[in-house]
Every structure is written in structure tokens, then in C-alpha cells.
Design an enzyme around this catalytic site. Structure first.
Site, PDB file in Angstrom:
ATOM      1  N   GLY A  15     -19.059   8.245  21.018  1.00  0.00           N
ATOM      2  CA  GLY A  15     -17.601   8.128  20.917  1.00  0.00           C
ATOM      3  C   GLY A  15     -16.956   7.556  22.174  1.00  0.00           C
ATOM      4  O   GLY A  15     -17.631   7.272  23.171  1.00  0.00           O
ATOM      5  N   LEU A  65     -23.457  17.682  12.664  1.00  0.00           N
ATOM      6  CA  LEU A  65     -22.983  18.962  13.204  1.00  0.00           C
ATOM      7  C   LEU A  65     -23.288  20.144  12.292  1.00  0.00           C
ATOM      8  O   LEU A  65     -23.310  21.286  12.738  1.00  0.00           O
ATOM      9  CB  LEU A  65     -21.469  18.886  13.476  1.00  0.00           C
ATOM     10  CG  LEU A  65     -21.087  18.104  14.730  1.00  0.00           C
ATOM     11  CD1 LEU A  65     -19.595  17.838  14.776  1.00  0.00           C
ATOM     12  CD2 LEU A  65     -21.535  18.860  15.992  1.00  0.00           C
ATOM     13  N   LYS A 166      -9.393  22.324  16.197  1.00  0.00           N
ATOM     14  CA  LYS A 166      -9.723  22.437  17.620  1.00  0.00           C
ATOM     15  C   LYS A 166      -9.464  23.868  18.130  1.00  0.00           C
ATOM     16  O   LYS A 166     -10.216  24.396  18.938  1.00  0.00           O
ATOM     17  CB  LYS A 166      -8.912  21.436  18.451  1.00  0.00           C
ATOM     18  CG  LYS A 166      -9.229  19.971  18.177  1.00  0.00           C
ATOM     19  CD  LYS A 166     -10.679  19.606  18.360  1.00  0.00           C
ATOM     20  CE  LYS A 166     -11.128  19.505  19.796  1.00  0.00           C
ATOM     21  NZ  LYS A 166     -12.550  19.050  19.891  1.00  0.00           N
ATOM     22  N   VAL A 192      -6.226  10.715  25.516  1.00  0.00           N
ATOM     23  CA  VAL A 192      -7.182  10.039  26.391  1.00  0.00           C
ATOM     24  C   VAL A 192      -7.216   8.536  26.105  1.00  0.00           C
ATOM     25  O   VAL A 192      -7.385   8.123  24.950  1.00  0.00           O
ATOM     26  CB  VAL A 192      -8.598  10.630  26.207  1.00  0.00           C
ATOM     27  CG1 VAL A 192      -9.493  10.192  27.350  1.00  0.00           C
ATOM     28  CG2 VAL A 192      -8.562  12.151  26.142  1.00  0.00           C
TER      29      VAL A 192
HETATM   30  N1  LIG Z   1      -9.090  11.122  22.119  1.00  0.00           N
HETATM   31  C1  LIG Z   1      -8.301  12.059  22.592  1.00  0.00           C
HETATM   32  O1  LIG Z   1      -7.168  11.792  22.980  1.00  0.00           O
HETATM   33  C2  LIG Z   1      -8.793  13.481  22.649  1.00  0.00           C
HETATM   34  C3  LIG Z   1      -7.962  14.444  23.223  1.00  0.00           C
HETATM   35  C4  LIG Z   1      -8.409  15.755  23.317  1.00  0.00           C
HETATM   36  C5  LIG Z   1      -9.656  16.099  22.863  1.00  0.00           C
HETATM   37  N2  LIG Z   1     -10.457  15.148  22.298  1.00  0.00           N
HETATM   38  C6  LIG Z   1     -11.787  15.559  21.829  1.00  0.00           C
HETATM   39  O2  LIG Z   1     -12.772  14.774  22.492  1.00  0.00           O
HETATM   40  C7  LIG Z   1     -13.926  14.667  21.671  1.00  0.00           C
HETATM   41  C8  LIG Z   1     -14.336  13.209  21.549  1.00  0.00           C
HETATM   42  O3  LIG Z   1     -13.259  12.480  20.981  1.00  0.00           O
HETATM   43  P1  LIG Z   1     -13.112  10.891  21.068  1.00  0.00           P
HETATM   44  O4  LIG Z   1     -11.691  10.609  21.320  1.00  0.00           O
HETATM   45  O5  LIG Z   1     -14.141  10.327  21.953  1.00  0.00           O
HETATM   46  O6  LIG Z   1     -13.393  10.513  19.552  1.00  0.00           O
HETATM   47  P2  LIG Z   1     -14.442   9.519  18.867  1.00  0.00           P
HETATM   48  O7  LIG Z   1     -14.543   8.259  19.635  1.00  0.00           O
HETATM   49  O8  LIG Z   1     -14.032   9.459  17.435  1.00  0.00           O
HETATM   50  O9  LIG Z   1     -15.797  10.314  18.999  1.00  0.00           O
HETATM   51  C9  LIG Z   1     -16.119  11.398  18.182  1.00  0.00           C
HETATM   52  C10 LIG Z   1     -17.592  11.647  18.299  1.00  0.00           C
HETATM   53  O10 LIG Z   1     -17.958  12.760  17.468  1.00  0.00           O
HETATM   54  C11 LIG Z   1     -19.044  12.379  16.629  1.00  0.00           C
HETATM   55  N3  LIG Z   1     -18.961  13.116  15.368  1.00  0.00           N
HETATM   56  C12 LIG Z   1     -17.881  13.263  14.560  1.00  0.00           C
HETATM   57  N4  LIG Z   1     -18.214  13.981  13.477  1.00  0.00           N
HETATM   58  C13 LIG Z   1     -19.525  14.303  13.600  1.00  0.00           C
HETATM   59  C14 LIG Z   1     -20.457  15.019  12.798  1.00  0.00           C
HETATM   60  N5  LIG Z   1     -20.091  15.566  11.631  1.00  0.00           N
HETATM   61  N6  LIG Z   1     -21.735  15.136  13.226  1.00  0.00           N
HETATM   62  C15 LIG Z   1     -22.114  14.585  14.394  1.00  0.00           C
HETATM   63  N7  LIG Z   1     -21.288  13.899  15.208  1.00  0.00           N
HETATM   64  C16 LIG Z   1     -20.006  13.751  14.813  1.00  0.00           C
HETATM   65  C17 LIG Z   1     -18.869  10.879  16.438  1.00  0.00           C
HETATM   66  O11 LIG Z   1     -20.100  10.295  16.065  1.00  0.00           O
HETATM   67  P3  LIG Z   1     -20.127   8.784  15.476  1.00  0.00           P
HETATM   68  O12 LIG Z   1     -19.811   7.846  16.606  1.00  0.00           O
HETATM   69  O13 LIG Z   1     -21.493   8.650  15.024  1.00  0.00           O
HETATM   70  O14 LIG Z   1     -19.115   8.746  14.386  1.00  0.00           O
HETATM   71  C18 LIG Z   1     -18.423  10.468  17.833  1.00  0.00           C
HETATM   72  O15 LIG Z   1     -19.541  10.337  18.682  1.00  0.00           O
HETATM   73  C19 LIG Z   1     -13.572  15.365  20.355  1.00  0.00           C
HETATM   74  O16 LIG Z   1     -14.031  16.688  20.414  1.00  0.00           O
HETATM   75  C20 LIG Z   1     -12.043  15.342  20.354  1.00  0.00           C
HETATM   76  O17 LIG Z   1     -11.499  16.379  19.572  1.00  0.00           O
HETATM   77  C21 LIG Z   1     -10.046  13.847  22.172  1.00  0.00           C
END
Ligand SMILES: NC(=O)c1ccc[n+]([C@@H]2O[C@H](COP(=O)([O-])OP(=O)(O)OC[C@H]3O[C@@H](n4cnc5c(N)ncnc54)[C@H](OP(=O)(O)O)[C@@H]3O)[C@@H](O)[C@H]2O)c1
Length: 323
Positions: A15, A65, A166, A192
């Protein structure tokens, strides 16, 4: 202290945040197990394999997951685990349990159970400001902090399934840590953004694209401040390496309103048709520069909002996501 050669696992390594974390861990000499959902999908793997140090010290694992065995394989042999994988859908959710709640909550418990079974010494769980706000009953004169929790009933009533996922996942992590004696520490990032490593955008970068396209959607319930990808990755490493770090860590460059962020984008990029919002989009949210004091005390110097926006927009342009 960085420990050269130490093996750590990053779930959700493919991600947008995960890729930055894998990059910084490799830079610091760690060996990394990064998880993806589909090893055959090059859009999940190629950008990781291209990172410096990847050839020698990166191994990719396919996990789901909800599949415990796949997770146990990925975390086996690791001293630490960074649990980032979680679905992030803030638009219309048709099946909340299946799309968000199960992978977030059961997924977190699967990762923690596997970490315990594998003898992992510390797990860093990526929660969110969505486990801090919306919190309408928080006292109006007190700045929101790590002590503040999202109101679960409010989320259910309003259908805020991502925030619910979350919040419940983080609560489940703390319960597990207490009951099973696992060392868990949490990072709660804001919105982010920054230079994108994978070929796909995450929800927060898509939000920026919509702002630049002149959309007037409001993200008040999902906004508490912005933070650079690099700083979120650094925050994870700091709380992992610093054994004195404990509890939750709000991770924003400052606590600010969604309207502040949109106004700053409009100011820097007048060539886009950004629609400014009223001055106080979140009257219940008190602004402060040092909302992330716990991380600042660990040595994190946050990249300011203006630079986050510039680096994010230039990345969107150079990668062809916007013209
Ligand atoms: N972006 C923000 O502003 C933000 C803010 C606060 C917290 N977060 C948290 O940060 C974390 C990463 O977010 P991100 O922004 O980097 O999002 P992202 O780019 O969509 O990444 C999400 C990741 O989770 C994996 N994933 C999702 N569902 C899954 C499943 N069922 N089994 C295995 N892997 C799974 C995805 O795998 P694939 O690549 O294979 O789909 C990807 O690697 C998350 O926990 C999110 O809630 C994000």
C-alpha cells in the site's frame, strides 16, 4: 536503535503507507517480510522489488487477513511486526461486515495471534485518527488527543463504517495485548499524503485529487490534520525502536480543519478549480501545532502542510494521475 539485519514484517506492504515504511526499513538495514494480497499482481509487487536493498533483504508474502495460516507464515522468524493492512473505503459501503469490519477486526486479531505464536517481541498497529474522531461528546474546551475515542454509536447511526472498523480494530488490539501479554504500540495517523510509490492511489491521495478537481465533498468526520508519508513511516519505526514508547500516538503535522487544508491547496495551486470551504468546517475541533507531542518528544520533526501538499501534487502530476 536500528538493528542491522533484524527481520520485521510489514502487513499491507504494497500500500501507499506500507511501501514508504518498507523503503525506510530497508534503508536502515532491516530485512523485511512485506505482505501483499496477490503475488501474481505486478501492481502490488514491482514497486517493492525496485526499492534499494530489496533484492537482498525483502521477501514478499501473500496473505489474506482472514486466513490465519497465511499470516503466520509471513510473521514467522520476525522480531517485530508492523500491522498496516486494512481496507480503506470511505465512500458508499454496501456490506460493512464483509468489506470493512471483518478484515479490520478479525484481521488485526489474526495478526496479533500469529505474532504471539511466532514469538514476536513488539507489534506496531496502524490505527487512525478515525479511532479518535468523530467524538461529539468530548469537552469543547479541551484539545483532542490520544485520550479521545471515536463514538461507536454515533458511527453506527451515521453509517461511518471505516471509522467504526478502525475504532473496533484498535480496541480489539488493546484487549488482546492486555489479555495475552503481547507488547503492542499504536500509531494514529491523520490524512497521509506525499510522493506516491505504488502505481495505485490510496483513499487520502484520491481525496486530494477530488479537491483539485473542484469537488465540494466534505471529509470533516475523517480529517484531523495532514501528515507526510515519510513521517508516518518514521513514526512507526520510532515507536518500534524506542522501547519506552507506549500507548497511542496521534500522528499529524498539526491539528487542523478540513477547510484549512482545502484553503492551503487553493492558495498554492490557483490554476486548479479548488472550491474553498467555510472557515470553520469543524467547530468542535480545537486547532493546535503540537497535537503529536508524543511523537515530537521521540524526535519526529514533522514536514509542514504546505510541503506535504506540494510534494503530493507534484507526484500526482509526474505520475500522470492529474494533468
Ligand atoms: N491513508 C490515510 O490517510 C490513512 C490515515 C490513517 C490510517 N491509515 C491506515 O493505514 C493503513 C494503510 O493505508 P494506506 O493509506 O496505505 O492504504 P492502501 O494503499 O489502500 O493500502 C492498504 C493495504 O492493505 C492491504 N489489504 C487490504 N485489505 C486486505 C486484506 N483483506 N488482506 C490482506 N491485505 C489487505 C492492501 O493490499 P493490496 O495492495 O494487495 O490491496 C494494501 O497493502 C491502513 O490500516 C489504514 O487504515 C491510513
Amino acid at each position: 536503535m536500528a538493528r542491522e539485519g533484524e527481520v520485521v514484517c510489514v502487513t499491507g506492504g504494497s500500500g501507499c503507507i506500507g511501501s514508504w515504511l518498507v523503503r525506510l526499513l530497508l534503508d536502515r538495514g532491516y530485512s523485511v517480510h512485506a505482505t501483499v494480497q496477490d503475488l501474481k499482481d505486478e501492481s502490488e509487487t514491482k514497486h517493492l522489488e525496485a526499492l534499494e536493498g530489496a533484492e537482498a533483504r525483502l521477501r514478499l508474502f501473500q496473505i489474506d487477513l482472514l486466513n490465519y495460516a497465511s499470516i503466520l507464515t509471513a510473521v514467522s522468524g520476525c522480531a517485530g511486526v508492523f500491522h498496516l493492512a486494512s481496507p480503506c473505503i470511505v465512500d458508499e459501503v454496501l456490506e460493512p461486515e464483509k468489506q470493512l469490519l471483518d478484515p479490520a477486526i478479525k484481521g488485526t486479531l489474526n495478526v496479533l495471534t500469529a505474532a504471539k505464536e511466532a514469538g514476536v517481541s513488539r507489534v506496531v498497529v496502524t490505527s487512525s485518527i478515525s479511532a479518535i474522531i468523530p467524538s461529539p461528546n468530548w469537552p469543547a474546551d479541551i484539545v483532542k488527543s490520544e485520550d479521545c475515542w471515536t463514538d461507536i454509536e454515533y458511527c453506527k447511526q451515521k453509517g461511518l463504517w471505516y471509522s467504526l472498523s478502525k475504532t473496533l480494530a484498535e480496541k480489539a488490539a488493546w484487549d488482546f495485548a492486555k489479555e495475552k501479554g503481547l507488547d503492542v504500540v499504536v500509531v494514529n495517523p491523520g490524512t497521509v499524503m506525499g510522493p506516491v510509490i505504488p502505481p495505485r492511489l490510496n483513499a487520502s491521495m484520491l481525496m486530494l485529487v477530488r479537491i483539485l478537481q473542484g469537488c465540494t465533498e466534505t471529509y470533516e468526520n475523517f480529517f484531523m490534520g495532514s501528515v507526510h508519508f515519510k513521517d508516518v513511516a518514521l513514526a512507526h519505526i520510532l515507536v518500534y525502536e524506542n522501547k519506552s514508547a507506549s500507548g497511542r500516538h496521534l500522528c499529524v503535522e498539526a491539528i487542523s480543519h478540513y477547510g484549512d487544508f482545502v484553503a492551503k491547496v487553493a492558495e498554492i495551486y490557483p490554476e486548479y478549480e479548488v472550491k474553498r470551504l467555510p472557515k470553520d468546517t469543524q467547530p468542535e475541533l480545537l486547532r493546535t501545532k503540537d497535537g503529536s507531542k508524543k511523537l515530537m518528544d521521540l524526535g519526529l520533526q514533522f514536514i509542514p502542510m504546505e510541503q506535504i501538499i506540494k510534494e503530493a501534487v507534484e507526484s500526482l502530476k509526474s505520475r500522470g494521475f492529474i494533468s
